[in-house]
Structures are given as C-alpha cells and as structure tokens.
Scaffold this motif. Sequence first.
Motif, PDB file in Angstrom:
ATOM      1  N   UNK A 418       0.822  -1.209   0.000  1.00 36.30           N
ATOM      2  CA  UNK A 418       0.000   0.000   0.000  1.00 36.30           C
ATOM      3  C   UNK A 418       0.860   1.265   0.000  1.00 36.30           C
ATOM      4  N   UNK A 419       2.098   1.143   0.554  1.00 37.05           N
ATOM      5  CA  UNK A 419       3.000   2.299   0.587  1.00 37.05           C
ATOM      6  C   UNK A 419       3.837   2.417  -0.678  1.00 37.05           C
ATOM      7  N   UNK A 420       3.739   1.466  -1.578  1.00 37.97           N
ATOM      8  CA  UNK A 420       4.489   1.537  -2.826  1.00 37.97           C
ATOM      9  C   UNK A 420       5.835   0.858  -2.774  1.00 37.97           C
ATOM     10  N   UNK A 421       6.114   0.071  -1.728  1.00 38.23           N
ATOM     11  CA  UNK A 421       7.367  -0.673  -1.624  1.00 38.23           C
ATOM     12  C   UNK A 421       7.123  -2.070  -2.189  1.00 38.23           C
ATOM     13  N   UNK A 422       7.844  -2.388  -3.254  1.00 35.93           N
ATOM     14  CA  UNK A 422       7.581  -3.671  -3.920  1.00 35.93           C
ATOM     15  C   UNK A 422       8.829  -4.542  -4.032  1.00 35.93           C
ATOM     16  N   UNK A 423       9.980  -4.031  -3.619  1.00 40.46           N
ATOM     17  CA  UNK A 423      11.183  -4.853  -3.743  1.00 40.46           C
ATOM     18  C   UNK A 423      11.617  -5.393  -2.383  1.00 40.46           C
ATOM     19  N   UNK A 424      12.222  -4.558  -1.540  1.00 34.32           N
ATOM     20  CA  UNK A 424      12.713  -5.004  -0.235  1.00 34.32           C
ATOM     21  C   UNK A 424      12.250  -4.018   0.831  1.00 34.32           C
ATOM     22  N   UNK A 425      11.596  -4.541   1.868  1.00 27.75           N
ATOM     23  CA  UNK A 425      11.173  -3.741   3.022  1.00 27.75           C
ATOM     24  C   UNK A 425      12.209  -3.917   4.117  1.00 27.75           C
ATOM     25  N   UNK A 426      12.840  -2.822   4.474  1.00 27.33           N
ATOM     26  CA  UNK A 426      13.897  -2.888   5.476  1.00 27.33           C
ATOM     27  C   UNK A 426      13.315  -3.115   6.866  1.00 27.33           C
ATOM     28  N   UNK A 427      13.986  -3.962   7.623  1.00 26.93           N
ATOM     29  CA  UNK A 427      13.584  -4.207   9.001  1.00 26.93           C
ATOM     30  C   UNK A 427      14.441  -3.412   9.974  1.00 26.93           C
ATOM     31  N   UNK A 428      14.008  -3.372  11.211  1.00 30.18           N
ATOM     32  CA  UNK A 428      14.737  -2.614  12.230  1.00 30.18           C
ATOM     33  C   UNK A 428      15.973  -3.325  12.725  1.00 30.18           C
ATOM     34  N   UNK A 429      16.176  -4.567  12.267  1.00 31.30           N
ATOM     35  CA  UNK A 429      17.363  -5.309  12.703  1.00 31.30           C
ATOM     36  C   UNK A 429      17.196  -5.808  14.117  1.00 31.30           C
ATOM     37  N   UNK A 437      14.168  -8.938  10.459  1.00 33.09           N
ATOM     38  CA  UNK A 437      14.973  -8.915   9.229  1.00 33.09           C
ATOM     39  C   UNK A 437      14.237  -8.178   8.112  1.00 33.09           C
ATOM     40  N   UNK A 438      14.988  -7.976   7.003  1.00 35.26           N
ATOM     41  CA  UNK A 438      14.381  -7.383   5.805  1.00 35.26           C
ATOM     42  C   UNK A 438      13.454  -8.405   5.154  1.00 35.26           C
ATOM     43  N   UNK A 439      12.504  -7.892   4.397  1.00 30.40           N
ATOM     44  CA  UNK A 439      11.507  -8.738   3.747  1.00 30.40           C
ATOM     45  C   UNK A 439      11.517  -8.443   2.252  1.00 30.40           C
ATOM     46  N   UNK A 440      11.662  -9.511   1.439  1.00 24.32           N
ATOM     47  CA  UNK A 440      11.557  -9.392  -0.019  1.00 24.32           C
ATOM     48  C   UNK A 440      10.112  -9.675  -0.411  1.00 24.32           C
ATOM     49  N   UNK A 441       9.457  -8.646  -0.909  1.00 21.53           N
ATOM     50  CA  UNK A 441       8.033  -8.808  -1.215  1.00 21.53           C
ATOM     51  C   UNK A 441       7.790  -9.714  -2.420  1.00 21.53           C
ATOM     52  N   UNK A 442       8.703  -9.744  -3.382  1.00 16.32           N
ATOM     53  CA  UNK A 442       8.490 -10.550  -4.587  1.00 16.32           C
ATOM     54  C   UNK A 442       8.963 -11.990  -4.431  1.00 16.32           C
ATOM     55  N   UNK A 443       9.432 -12.350  -3.246  1.00 19.44           N
ATOM     56  CA  UNK A 443       9.932 -13.697  -3.046  1.00 19.44           C
ATOM     57  C   UNK A 443       8.791 -14.717  -3.143  1.00 19.44           C
ATOM     58  N   UNK A 444       8.999 -15.735  -3.970  1.00 17.21           N
ATOM     59  CA  UNK A 444       7.989 -16.774  -4.149  1.00 17.21           C
ATOM     60  C   UNK A 444       6.950 -16.466  -5.198  1.00 17.21           C
ATOM     61  N   UNK A 468       7.618   1.259 -16.140  1.00 14.46           N
ATOM     62  CA  UNK A 468       7.360   0.071 -15.325  1.00 14.46           C
ATOM     63  C   UNK A 468       8.235  -1.086 -15.781  1.00 14.46           C
ATOM     64  N   UNK A 469       8.329  -1.264 -17.082  1.00 13.59           N
ATOM     65  CA  UNK A 469       9.139  -2.365 -17.606  1.00 13.59           C
ATOM     66  C   UNK A 469      10.617  -2.183 -17.257  1.00 13.59           C
ATOM     67  N   UNK A 470      11.121  -0.988 -17.407  1.00  9.30           N
ATOM     68  CA  UNK A 470      12.535  -0.748 -17.108  1.00  9.30           C
ATOM     69  C   UNK A 470      12.848  -0.998 -15.638  1.00  9.30           C
ATOM     70  N   UNK A 471      11.932  -0.643 -14.745  1.00  6.29           N
ATOM     71  CA  UNK A 471      12.174  -0.869 -13.329  1.00  6.29           C
ATOM     72  C   UNK A 471      12.185  -2.350 -13.003  1.00  6.29           C
ATOM     73  N   UNK A 472      11.215  -3.085 -13.535  1.00  5.49           N
ATOM     74  CA  UNK A 472      11.230  -4.533 -13.301  1.00  5.49           C
ATOM     75  C   UNK A 472      12.454  -5.171 -13.932  1.00  5.49           C
ATOM     76  N   UNK A 473      12.796  -4.769 -15.153  1.00 10.44           N
ATOM     77  CA  UNK A 473      13.948  -5.351 -15.837  1.00 10.44           C
ATOM     78  C   UNK A 473      15.244  -5.101 -15.069  1.00 10.44           C
ATOM     79  N   UNK A 474      15.355  -3.919 -14.464  1.00 10.24           N
ATOM     80  CA  UNK A 474      16.545  -3.612 -13.690  1.00 10.24           C
ATOM     81  C   UNK A 474      16.641  -4.487 -12.449  1.00 10.24           C
ATOM     82  N   UNK A 475      15.542  -4.739 -11.775  1.00 10.22           N
ATOM     83  CA  UNK A 475      15.561  -5.508 -10.538  1.00 10.22           C
ATOM     84  C   UNK A 475      15.972  -6.959 -10.777  1.00 10.22           C
TER      85      UNK A 475
END
Length: 842
Positions: A418-429, A437-444, A468-475
């Motif tokens: 909902x916040x627009x984070x689609x790659x890695x959500x950083x955790x507080x450690x 820990x960090x969370x990879x939203x696209x995992x699985x 959109x395509x360039x961002x996904x392609x880069x990741x």
Amino acid sequence: MDEDELRPATRRQATYDEDIEEDEEDGTEEAEEDVDETEDESEEEVLRRRGRRSAQPTRAQLSRQGDPTIIPWAREIGVDPQKMHVMQTSLFRMPEEERVLKALNEPQPRRKLLQLKSALTRKHSRDSEGEGLRADSRQRASFADDIEPEVYRPSRKYARVESSASAFVGREGAYVDAGLALGRSFRVGWGPGGLLLHLGELCGPSSTPTSSANVSTVKMTTVPLLAGTAADASAQASRLLSHHLHHTVIEEDEDGVPFANPSPKLSFASFVSQFPSTDQSFEPTLFRLGRALFDTSDYRLEQIPDPSARQRISDIRRKTELSNWLKTAVSSATESDLRKDLDARWDRTLFTLLSGYQIERACEKAANDGNVKLASLIAQCPGDAAFRADLQSQLDIWREQRTDAHISEDTRKVYALLAGVVDTLQGSGGSGVEQCPDVDLAKGLDWKRAFGLQLWFGMPMDASIADVFQEYDRLWREGLSSVAAPVPWYAERPFAEQVASKWTAPSNAQPTDALYALIKLFADPACNLSSILSSFSFSASPADYRLPWHLYIILSRCMRIRDLADRDTSVRREEDEEEGAVEGHSPSADLLANSYASQLEQLGMVQEAVFVLLHLEAPAGRVKAIKELLTRSASKLDDWVTRGLVGSLKIPMTWINEARAIYALDSGSMYDAYELYLQAGLYDTAHDIAVVELAPDAVIRQDLILLREMLEPFEGHSVNGWNERGRAFMDYTHAVTRLPQLRERLVKGHLSADEAAELDQLARSVPKLINILPEVLPDRSNIRHNAALTEMTSKLIHHLDRTRPLAVAQSQIRTPFFNDATRVRNIHSTMYEKFLRTVEVS
C-alpha cells in the motif's frame, strides 16, 4: 664426316665440360657473383674472363689421356680417332664421366641450401586460396646462415558441391573402391518431415555414445520438431492458419508466381476471437497481450484539440488494458496459491490477493476478519502520492521504534504494498526477540506477478508502461532482490506438470518468456523482432516456430509496427511510399516460413505448409520451396488436396503434375510419368521417357499406332534432341506403313508420279534411318533396346528390299542388326532385279 658436321657436337661437349667443371668446384657463390657481374661488365670483359676458363683442361682432353683403347680401335676400323672420340662422347657415357657424376652426388661440407622459388604472382597471397606451397619471407642474421625450409602445411578449402556434380553420383556400384561407392552413405542426411538418416546413435558434443558409429546399419530417426503431441499441434495450427487464410489474398506477383498477401484486418483481436473466453492457456494469453499493447482502439479522442492530451489519455488507456490483461493472466496462479494454503492466516491471504490485484476480494477478506481500517486502506489502492507517503511514514515509525519485530511478516508486506514498496522492506534489525529482518516482497512470486507489483503498486499512477518495464527489468537483472526472472511459461510449472518434451535446453541458455518479450517490444522502440522471436520463448522445442511466425506476420506484414533486423530497407515499393512502408528481402523471414512449413509437413498438413511457403518473399525461392514440398508429398496429393491447392491457394496445376510425375517415375510407372510430364509442359523430360522407356516396348509389340500417338504431342514444340531421336521413330512408323502400300500400287501398275517420287524419297531416307538407329538407342546393355533395334532394322530392310532391293545394296548399310539371312535375301533380290532390268534393256 667433315668439319661442319663435327662442329655442333664439339660445341655441345665443350659447354657440357664447362658446366660440370663449375659444379665440381666449391664455387656456387662464385657462379652467382659471375652472373651478377655479367650484368655490369662489358662484352669484351666477359669474353676475356671466359677465355681464362677455357684455358683449363676439358674432359675431352682428359678422356683422350685416360682411355688408351679409343685410338687403336678407331684405327682398326679406319676412322679418324678425333672424330670417333667426339661421336662417342656425344652419344655414350664415358667412365670418366661416371666418376665425375659420382663425385658430384657425394655430400660436400659447405653446401648452400636450395630455396624453393615461389611461383606466386601476387604480392600478398593467402593459404585459404590454395597457395599452401608458398615460402614465408623470413629474416636471417647474415647470408652465411642457412634457412631451414618451412614445414609444408597444405591449405584446405571447402566448397558446397551439388549432388549432381558430386564425385559419388553414379558410383554406388563401384565395389572395388568402397570409399567411393559408400561415401555418401556414411554421412548424416536429412529427409522430409524431420527424417534423419545416420549411423550409430545421436548424441551431443558433451555426451558419450554407448555404441560405435563403425556399423553397417543405417538408422532412420524422426526428429521431433514439436514439444507436445501431434494431435494437439495439428489442431492448434489448423485453427490459426484457417483464420489466417480467411484474411489473406492469394494473387500473382510480377513474375506470375502466386504469393500470399495478408490483410491489415489480421490483428491480434481477430486471433483472440478464435479462442474461448475461458481459455487461460499460454496461446490465447499471448494474443490477448498483443491486443492490449498493439491493436488500434477507437478512444474517440478526435474532439480533444491538444495532441499531447490525446497522447496522454491514449497512454493511460493502454496501461489500463495492460493491467486488465495482467490481472487475468495471473488469476490462475493466484487461485492456485490460495488453494494450496487454505488454513493460512488472514494477512497471508490478503497479500496473495493483492499480488493478483484482486482488490475487492482483499477488502472483503479484511472486513470479514475484523480489520475494518485495513480494509478501508486497501479500498484506496493504489492511492495517490500523499496516501503512499502517509503509509511509508507509518512503516518508518515501526522500524525506528522497533515495533515491526512484533508485527507478522505478511502484515508488513500488505502495508508495504500500500505504501508503494515492492522490492525489499527494510527491518529494524536488532537481535533476540526484537530481531526484525528485511523482507523481499516478490519472493515466491512468478515473474508476471512480480511485474504486476511494479505496475499496480510500485510506480506512480502517471508512470508509463516503459517506465514500469525498465524498473522490473533492472531488478531481476541486477539480482538485488528476489524478483523472479521472466522464464518461459513451460518452465514455471512444477516438474510434475511440465510439458513432456524430448528437447532439453542448454544449461547456459536463459530464454525469456514470450510475454515478457512482447512487453519489451512495446516498451523499447529500439527492439526489433529478431531479438524476441526465439523458439525457446514460446515452446520447449527449439524447432517450433509456429507462434513466432504468426507474430511476425501480424507485427510486420499486417500492422507494420516492427520488423526483422536483417530487412533490406534500401528497396521501397512505389505503391507504399505514401504510407511509409519499407519493403525489402529478409532472410530471417524466409527462414521462419521454411521452419514452420517443415513442422506442418511432419504433421502431414500439406495444404497448410504450402500456404505458409506462399509468404516467402523471393519469387525464385518461393517456387523452389513449394515444388520441393509437393515432390516430397506427392503420395498425398489426392483429389481433395489437389482441389484445395489449386482452388484456394492458386497453385498452378503444372506444379502438381510435375510432382506426381516424379513420384510415378520413382515408382516405376513410366507411362503415367510420361503423361504427367506432358500435362506439366515439361516436354524434354517426357520426350526422354518416351524414347528410352516406352518406344522400345511399342516397337517390340509392333504397335505402330501407340508409337505414333506417343510421339505426335512433341511435334511443334521445342524439344531437345527431337530431330535426332523422337523423329526417328516417327519416320520408322511412316516408312513401315507406307512402303507396303506403295509396293502394292507398284505391282498393280497404278503408281502415280507423286507416289513414285515418294517411293524414291523413301528409298533414299530409309538407309539413312537404319544407320542412325543405333545412336537413338545407344544402351547396348539394355536387352529391350537391342530387341527394338533388331525389330526396326529387320522391318525396314524387309519392306525396302521387296520394293527397291537395289537401294539396300547401293546404300552399303553397316549395322550389327543386319543379320546374315537378311543379307542373303537382299543379294537374291538384287540379282533378280538386275536380271529383270537386263531383260528389259535387251
């Protein structure tokens, strides 16, 4: 013998002695210096130097001193000893000469190496052109040092040799030379429909065969060009090609060769209509994506005066269509994940629904579980920039206060989306209980849903499809997160559900999904069709070009959006200059058509394969490919297939008759092949069959009517060898038929002047005909030819002998088919004719 006769021999001996004397000395360098000095010296100096050399004793003088037997023997026979010595020296080898030659052949201590002189005429030569004997120009320290001769390295040139020009053709029976007789049998050969002839087992470069290729058994293997079953492939190809043919015009080009001209109405939407709306397999999904990205849609924007506004609205509508397509494309994967984990927590179910962009179901699920506030947030998805910023600040507060450690991972994923984070959500450690820990939203997630996260949640609402395509392609290329690579559809399935295929992709090959390639083609203006039409992107078989060919036809020939990279753009059609359509030959386009036609041929779909070959761009290549296909499939050219080829595809009937004729000739049906070649207009081949195969049988059967009917169609046509071969049989039938009639008229005394002239003409032409008959049928090993020649010669001589016996005697016919009985009968007839003439004169 006088002095003038002795002078040439003496001169030859003196020259020979001088040459041998120079060779005996260790003066090769001196001789070279003499040659060089001669160029600069005057004529007087040269003569003076040669005079000094001639002062030395010659071999003739030495021989006179060394051999005392010459002079006494010469005196005994009364010959001058000097003349005898000159003659003996000129004609025979002396013992002294043998000793000198023997000394010359012995190795000498300091001998120069003879360097081969290059016979090249060019300054720069190449071994690749067959100049393997060339000596390299290498440097040496001084002239006193020898240069070792270069190791001979023969050059190798390989050139393609046609089968008709090969040295192996016609040598299959040469059993004395097995290499020559079986040279073409021990190589791999391709046949129609993917048939492969080989020895041993098929294996790859890195695999180890279990058996040796040194066997005498030739194996036939049908290479599977398709990944699935033949029934499914036939049904799919028939459905698409039938629709393609319905929107294609078959017409003749400037050379009179039929070709297929697809209509601009042949779009992705027209292909989508061929599939049920409930079909979610790869093939309809591909065409639906093409419709969303490339098909023209009427958005009714003509009333908007601002062009930029119209383009902006068009881009938004195009992105909306892509979103709708993607939501439908990932629905099956979303439902599969939900069914696998029916007892999952509410937050995991919410994230699964959001990954498939099922917003309404996610709101209902959150509200039913008591998360009303979260349901209200999901209802605002994807939200504007302020909405995303507020949720991002909430995530930052959780991370700073280490509250995220007490929130489940799936709940954090929902808020991150909902916040627009689609790659890695950083955790507080942290550590211990508060470790987050960090969370990879696209995992699985598969690549389509990972791309959907960027399209639906990651990028702003006003971002284009290219962004959109360039961002996904880069990741996925950088590998910084767990974003899945765009693997093909058949590799995404579980191992148990993958399509059974005999093909295995190379380990280093990483083909991308055809859906990804189609999106890339839309997003990247510099992308061409050659880079996306890889067979591995569409099927597990590297030889399956069915869908790539259809995409090429739609995008290049119909919609003219993009073309292949090797298209020759220097040729432009005049009628298309106003539209800006660039035409030119593309080898890749012809390769696509030929590959797809090979698949259809393997499936037995002859009409469909011919239709695909009609799209070949070069007229000569189109004719050659279609004729070869018809020849290979001649056994399947029944009436139904022929009507389809001639009626729907406008294939000339002569092409089909030629293919049938070749098949009949191969089957041994000579008369059928003769008739089919006539119908195909190939008179030269039909004439050869008639003369070599059919005419001898008709002569042996004494069927003159059949013989005349077989050869009459060639009159009036330009036939190679007609006057020397076919006309001879026509003259034979005329002579054998006409001579008995004229004799009957002659006996009755009713012979007219014209008939008498005709008889005289036959009396002159028949002997000539008998003499050339052995050249008409020259194969003496063919018993049918020999029997036909005997029959023809006997008939002609019999009728001519009864009518004009003197013509046979005067013509001096020489042929082995003129037997003794016929000769004796002709002698009797000749003598009787002469007797009657003598009686008449007296």
